[in-house]
Design a protein around this motif. Structure first.
Motif, mmCIF file in Angstrom:
data_model
loop_
_atom_site.group_PDB
_atom_site.id
_atom_site.type_symbol
_atom_site.label_atom_id
_atom_site.label_comp_id
_atom_site.label_asym_id
_atom_site.label_seq_id
_atom_site.Cartn_x
_atom_site.Cartn_y
_atom_site.Cartn_z
ATOM 1 N N GLY A 112 -5.834 -16.595 13.603
ATOM 2 C CA GLY A 112 -6.332 -17.154 12.113
ATOM 3 C C GLY A 112 -7.567 -17.425 13.279
ATOM 4 O O GLY A 112 -8.409 -17.953 12.055
ATOM 5 N N TYR A 113 -8.025 -16.322 14.099
ATOM 6 C CA TYR A 113 -9.766 -16.499 14.056
ATOM 7 C C TYR A 113 -10.341 -15.420 13.295
ATOM 8 O O TYR A 113 -10.274 -14.174 12.830
ATOM 9 N N SER A 114 -11.494 -16.078 12.178
ATOM 10 C CA SER A 114 -12.273 -15.185 12.002
ATOM 11 C C SER A 114 -13.011 -14.101 12.583
ATOM 12 O O SER A 114 -13.079 -14.217 13.916
ATOM 13 N N GLU B 79 -18.159 -15.098 18.918
ATOM 14 C CA GLU B 79 -18.691 -15.811 19.361
ATOM 15 C C GLU B 79 -18.170 -16.052 20.487
ATOM 16 O O GLU B 79 -18.671 -16.398 21.937
ATOM 17 N N TRP B 80 -16.760 -16.257 20.216
ATOM 18 C CA TRP B 80 -15.769 -16.644 21.301
ATOM 19 C C TRP B 80 -16.060 -15.257 22.603
ATOM 20 O O TRP B 80 -16.101 -15.189 24.189
ATOM 21 N N GLN C 16 -4.397 -14.500 23.829
ATOM 22 C CA GLN C 16 -3.206 -14.559 23.920
ATOM 23 C C GLN C 16 -2.918 -16.955 23.874
ATOM 24 O O GLN C 16 -2.198 -16.719 22.624
ATOM 25 N N ALA C 17 -3.532 -17.207 24.350
ATOM 26 C CA ALA C 17 -3.080 -18.631 25.099
ATOM 27 C C ALA C 17 -3.899 -19.270 23.798
ATOM 28 O O ALA C 17 -3.496 -19.808 23.276
ATOM 29 N N MET C 18 -4.923 -18.588 23.078
ATOM 30 C CA MET C 18 -5.685 -19.335 22.262
ATOM 31 C C MET C 18 -5.422 -18.992 20.538
ATOM 32 O O MET C 18 -5.606 -19.697 20.234
ATOM 33 N N ALA C 19 -4.540 -17.848 20.998
ATOM 34 C CA ALA C 19 -4.497 -17.531 19.122
ATOM 35 C C ALA C 19 -2.740 -18.067 19.628
ATOM 36 O O ALA C 19 -2.515 -18.258 17.894
ATOM 37 N N LEU C 20 -1.838 -18.862 19.439
ATOM 38 C CA LEU C 20 -1.284 -19.712 19.542
ATOM 39 C C LEU C 20 -1.278 -21.296 19.235
ATOM 40 O O LEU C 20 -1.757 -21.925 19.425
ATOM 41 N N LEU D 281 -8.855 -7.879 19.940
ATOM 42 C CA LEU D 281 -9.459 -8.491 18.335
ATOM 43 C C LEU D 281 -8.234 -8.384 17.737
ATOM 44 O O LEU D 281 -7.664 -10.061 16.956
ATOM 45 N N ALA D 282 -6.947 -7.777 17.676
ATOM 46 C CA ALA D 282 -5.519 -8.174 17.087
ATOM 47 C C ALA D 282 -5.320 -9.804 17.533
ATOM 48 O O ALA D 282 -4.343 -10.184 15.978
ATOM 49 N N LEU D 283 -5.282 -9.930 18.619
ATOM 50 C CA LEU D 283 -4.371 -11.113 19.566
ATOM 51 C C LEU D 283 -5.456 -12.253 18.539
ATOM 52 O O LEU D 283 -4.994 -12.938 17.613
ATOM 53 N N LEU D 284 -6.752 -12.100 18.110
ATOM 54 C CA LEU D 284 -7.547 -13.541 17.686
ATOM 55 C C LEU D 284 -7.312 -13.752 16.564
ATOM 56 O O LEU D 284 -6.722 -14.195 15.561
#
Length: 146
Positions: free
Chosen positions: A104-106, A112-113, A142-146, A97-100
């Protein structure tokens, strides 16, 4: 005094010295829209607190700190049951949850992910957090958050 409830806000109209005042009380429990499937099991805050053996205020703190996410289902804050393992918060849930969130993920996008089928895992990321694929889910988040 007249009370009305609007989503996360409760308003009160009161009279003071002949003037109408509108007071707004904002809920302290952070929630997001219910983007989960209707049959996805959830539990209310008191039940979640009982499950992990803490006070309700501790669950409120976990929600405010972003270590859990609650959806507003039937106007009641509900936490997905898959965020728990036995009598505790699943080990990798707060981290993913922290990584996403840092990426910048809501909260809605995060849910949803996590709850979407992913054939490459296989299954849903939230389910993989409970098994040997948890670190893979963390790597992907982590990769998605970059």
């Amino acid at each position: 005094m007249r009370h009305q409830v609007y989503g996360d806000y409760r308003t009160e109209e009161a009279s003071h010295r002949g003037e109408t005042l509108k007071l707004v009380d904002v809920r302290k429990i952070p929630t997001c829209s219910d983007v989960l499937e209707p049959d996805e099991p959830t539990m209310n805050i008191p039940d979640a607190a009982e499950r992990i053996g803490v006070a309700v205020t501790r669950v409120h703190a976990l929600l405010q700190e972003g270590k859990l996410i609650a959806v507003l289902r039937d106007d009641i804050p509900q936490v997905p049951e898959r965020f728990f393992e036995g009598d505790e918060v699943a080990r990798f849930v707060p981290g993913v949850l922290a990584l996403l969130a840092d990426g910048g993920y809501s909260k809605e996008e995060t849910l949803e992910w996590l709850f979407a089928e992913d054939e490459s895992l296989p299954g849903r990321p939230v389910d993989a957090l409970h098994g040997h694929l948890a670190r893979e889910v963390m790597r992907r988040a982590q990769a998605m958050a970059l």
